[in-house]
Motif scaffolding. Sequence first.
Motif, PDB file in Angstrom:
ATOM      1  N   SER A 147       0.861  -1.232  -0.046  1.00 39.59           N
ATOM      2  CA  SER A 147       0.040  -0.182   0.012  1.00 39.59           C
ATOM      3  C   SER A 147       0.898   1.223   0.065  1.00 39.59           C
ATOM      4  CB  SER A 147      -0.982   0.142   1.451  1.00 39.59           C
ATOM      5  OG  SER A 147      -2.078  -0.938   0.903  1.00 39.59           O
ATOM      6  N   SER A 148       1.986   1.080   0.103  1.00 39.83           N
ATOM      7  CA  SER A 148       3.033   2.512  -0.148  1.00 39.83           C
ATOM      8  C   SER A 148       3.098   2.555  -1.484  1.00 39.83           C
ATOM      9  CB  SER A 148       4.091   2.261   0.887  1.00 39.83           C
ATOM     10  OG  SER A 148       5.046   1.008   0.391  1.00 39.83           O
ATOM     11  N   SER A 149       3.407   3.803  -1.957  1.00 39.40           N
ATOM     12  CA  SER A 149       3.558   4.320  -3.059  1.00 39.40           C
ATOM     13  C   SER A 149       5.076   3.945  -3.722  1.00 39.40           C
ATOM     14  CB  SER A 149       3.340   5.923  -3.194  1.00 39.40           C
ATOM     15  OG  SER A 149       3.569   6.085  -4.790  1.00 39.40           O
ATOM     16  N   SER A 150       5.129   3.283  -4.946  1.00 35.10           N
ATOM     17  CA  SER A 150       6.440   2.864  -5.177  1.00 35.10           C
ATOM     18  C   SER A 150       6.754   3.885  -6.659  1.00 35.10           C
ATOM     19  CB  SER A 150       6.445   1.539  -5.704  1.00 35.10           C
ATOM     20  OG  SER A 150       5.583   1.038  -6.593  1.00 35.10           O
ATOM     21  N   THR A 151       5.839   4.953  -6.991  1.00 31.82           N
ATOM     22  CA  THR A 151       6.138   5.801  -7.889  1.00 31.82           C
ATOM     23  C   THR A 151       6.976   6.877  -7.583  1.00 31.82           C
ATOM     24  OG1 THR A 151       3.917   6.891  -7.355  1.00 31.82           O
ATOM     25  CG2 THR A 151       3.784   5.268  -8.898  1.00 31.82           C
ATOM     26  N   ASP A 152       7.585   7.392  -8.573  1.00 34.63           N
ATOM     27  CA  ASP A 152       8.335   8.652  -8.296  1.00 34.63           C
ATOM     28  C   ASP A 152       7.742   9.862  -8.028  1.00 34.63           C
ATOM     29  OD1 ASP A 152      10.433   7.552 -11.358  1.00 34.63           O
ATOM     30  OD2 ASP A 152      10.748   7.103  -9.168  1.00 34.63           O
ATOM     31  N   LYS A 153       6.434   9.924  -7.988  1.00 35.80           N
ATOM     32  CA  LYS A 153       5.641  10.840  -7.904  1.00 35.80           C
ATOM     33  C   LYS A 153       5.140  10.940  -6.352  1.00 35.80           C
ATOM     34  CE  LYS A 153       3.614  11.022 -12.359  1.00 35.80           C
ATOM     35  NZ  LYS A 153       2.370  10.907 -13.093  1.00 35.80           N
ATOM     36  N   SER A 184     -12.640   4.013  -4.224  1.00 38.55           N
ATOM     37  CA  SER A 184     -11.859   5.286  -3.882  1.00 38.55           C
ATOM     38  C   SER A 184     -11.123   4.651  -2.617  1.00 38.55           C
ATOM     39  CB  SER A 184     -12.629   6.470  -3.344  1.00 38.55           C
ATOM     40  OG  SER A 184     -13.632   6.131  -2.157  1.00 38.55           O
ATOM     41  N   ALA A 185      -9.881   5.489  -2.433  1.00 41.94           N
ATOM     42  CA  ALA A 185      -8.955   4.961  -1.183  1.00 41.94           C
ATOM     43  C   ALA A 185      -8.086   6.140  -0.773  1.00 41.94           C
ATOM     44  CB  ALA A 185      -8.215   3.943  -1.722  1.00 41.94           C
ATOM     45  N   ALA A 186      -7.881   5.982   0.626  1.00 41.46           N
ATOM     46  CA  ALA A 186      -7.149   7.211   1.285  1.00 41.46           C
ATOM     47  C   ALA A 186      -6.329   6.464   2.261  1.00 41.46           C
ATOM     48  CB  ALA A 186      -7.956   8.297   1.803  1.00 41.46           C
ATOM     49  N   HIS A 187      -4.877   6.972   2.570  1.00 37.98           N
ATOM     50  CA  HIS A 187      -3.989   6.514   3.683  1.00 37.98           C
ATOM     51  C   HIS A 187      -4.161   7.539   4.864  1.00 37.98           C
ATOM     52  CE1 HIS A 187      -1.973   3.460   1.074  1.00 37.98           C
ATOM     53  NE2 HIS A 187      -1.551   4.376   0.162  1.00 37.98           N
ATOM     54  N   ILE A 188      -4.149   7.099   5.916  1.00 37.01           N
ATOM     55  CA  ILE A 188      -3.993   7.847   7.202  1.00 37.01           C
ATOM     56  C   ILE A 188      -2.603   7.515   7.857  1.00 37.01           C
ATOM     57  CG2 ILE A 188      -5.083   8.264   9.390  1.00 37.01           C
ATOM     58  CD1 ILE A 188      -7.615   7.089   8.133  1.00 37.01           C
ATOM     59  N   ILE A 189      -1.732   8.744   7.932  1.00 38.92           N
ATOM     60  CA  ILE A 189      -0.543   8.666   9.008  1.00 38.92           C
ATOM     61  C   ILE A 189      -1.045   8.560  10.382  1.00 38.92           C
ATOM     62  CG2 ILE A 189       1.686   9.578   9.407  1.00 38.92           C
ATOM     63  CD1 ILE A 189       2.097  10.384   6.627  1.00 38.92           C
ATOM     64  N   ASP A 190      -0.535   7.708  11.247  1.00 37.72           N
ATOM     65  CA  ASP A 190      -0.703   7.605  12.826  1.00 37.72           C
ATOM     66  C   ASP A 190       0.464   8.027  13.240  1.00 37.72           C
ATOM     67  OD1 ASP A 190      -1.222   6.642  15.365  1.00 37.72           O
ATOM     68  OD2 ASP A 190      -3.110   6.036  14.758  1.00 37.72           O
ATOM     69  N   THR A 191       0.583   9.068  14.316  1.00 38.23           N
ATOM     70  CA  THR A 191       1.833   9.280  14.795  1.00 38.23           C
ATOM     71  C   THR A 191       2.274   8.296  16.003  1.00 38.23           C
ATOM     72  OG1 THR A 191       0.680  10.509  16.600  1.00 38.23           O
ATOM     73  CG2 THR A 191       1.311  11.997  14.775  1.00 38.23           C
ATOM     74  N   SER A 234       3.334   7.504   3.318  1.00 39.62           N
ATOM     75  CA  SER A 234       1.797   6.999   3.094  1.00 39.62           C
ATOM     76  C   SER A 234       1.886   5.649   3.020  1.00 39.62           C
ATOM     77  CB  SER A 234       1.256   8.253   2.228  1.00 39.62           C
ATOM     78  OG  SER A 234       0.053   7.701   1.929  1.00 39.62           O
ATOM     79  N   GLY A 235       1.008   4.727   3.661  1.00 38.36           N
ATOM     80  CA  GLY A 235       0.842   3.717   3.200  1.00 38.36           C
ATOM     81  C   GLY A 235       0.261   2.656   4.727  1.00 38.36           C
ATOM     82  N   ILE A 236      -0.115   1.593   4.539  1.00 34.10           N
ATOM     83  CA  ILE A 236      -0.637   0.676   5.577  1.00 34.10           C
ATOM     84  C   ILE A 236       0.369   0.834   6.796  1.00 34.10           C
ATOM     85  CG2 ILE A 236      -0.017  -1.493   4.580  1.00 34.10           C
ATOM     86  CD1 ILE A 236      -3.002  -1.009   6.437  1.00 34.10           C
ATOM     87  N   ASP A 237       1.676   0.777   6.539  1.00 30.46           N
ATOM     88  CA  ASP A 237       2.772   0.637   7.580  1.00 30.46           C
ATOM     89  C   ASP A 237       2.449   1.839   8.439  1.00 30.46           C
ATOM     90  OD1 ASP A 237       3.448  -1.928   6.940  1.00 30.46           O
ATOM     91  OD2 ASP A 237       5.082  -1.170   5.865  1.00 30.46           O
TER      92      ASP A 237
END
Length: 185
Positions: free
Chosen positions: A22-28, A106-113, A120-123
């Motif tokens: 779920s983490s982005s592997s693109t250059d963008k 649709s999808a969205a990531h949430i960063i938890d402190t 950004s991703g599941i981890d």
Amino acid sequence: MRRTTLVFLAAGLLAATAACSSSSSTDKPAAATTAPAAPATVPAAGAAATSAAPASPKQAEPASAPDAAAVAAKIKKAVPSAKTVTVITADTDSNHLLGKPHQYTSAAHIIDTRTDSTTSGIDSGATVEVFANEADAKTRAAYIDGIGKAQPMFAEQDFVHGAVLVRVTKALTATQAAEYDKAAS
């Protein structure tokens, strides 16, 4: 025999990583938002223009699934450690499933402190995936659960609420993950 087993194990790990990542592997880089903008919507099947045939006044419109950005914003408001929401687009979807048949609309990531990850991703906390229907959400949850059982390093805590799948990192405790479950309901 051992060489064949290792080859299949390696191939399975690669497939699981590619399918569940779920983490982005693109250059963008993904655009982080604190108040998500209105994301593009994918029309439901059969939602093509039908202006030629008037709708029957007795037919009720089918209830549309919520948007992942709205669900993520709701979770962010209820979970104090949920800090950043990043809306996933077709360009930033590392799974390449957004908008495909029987996959999330649709999808969205949430960063938890409370996690060590800031990407950004599941981890980094949680991912919200919204499907056209509950059956597709349950199928995706079962698929991810199967990967986690086969390869515990890919395990996560998943909650299905109708057409919404909330995926929470295994880095959070069960009690902490339950905050996401409660907030999404």
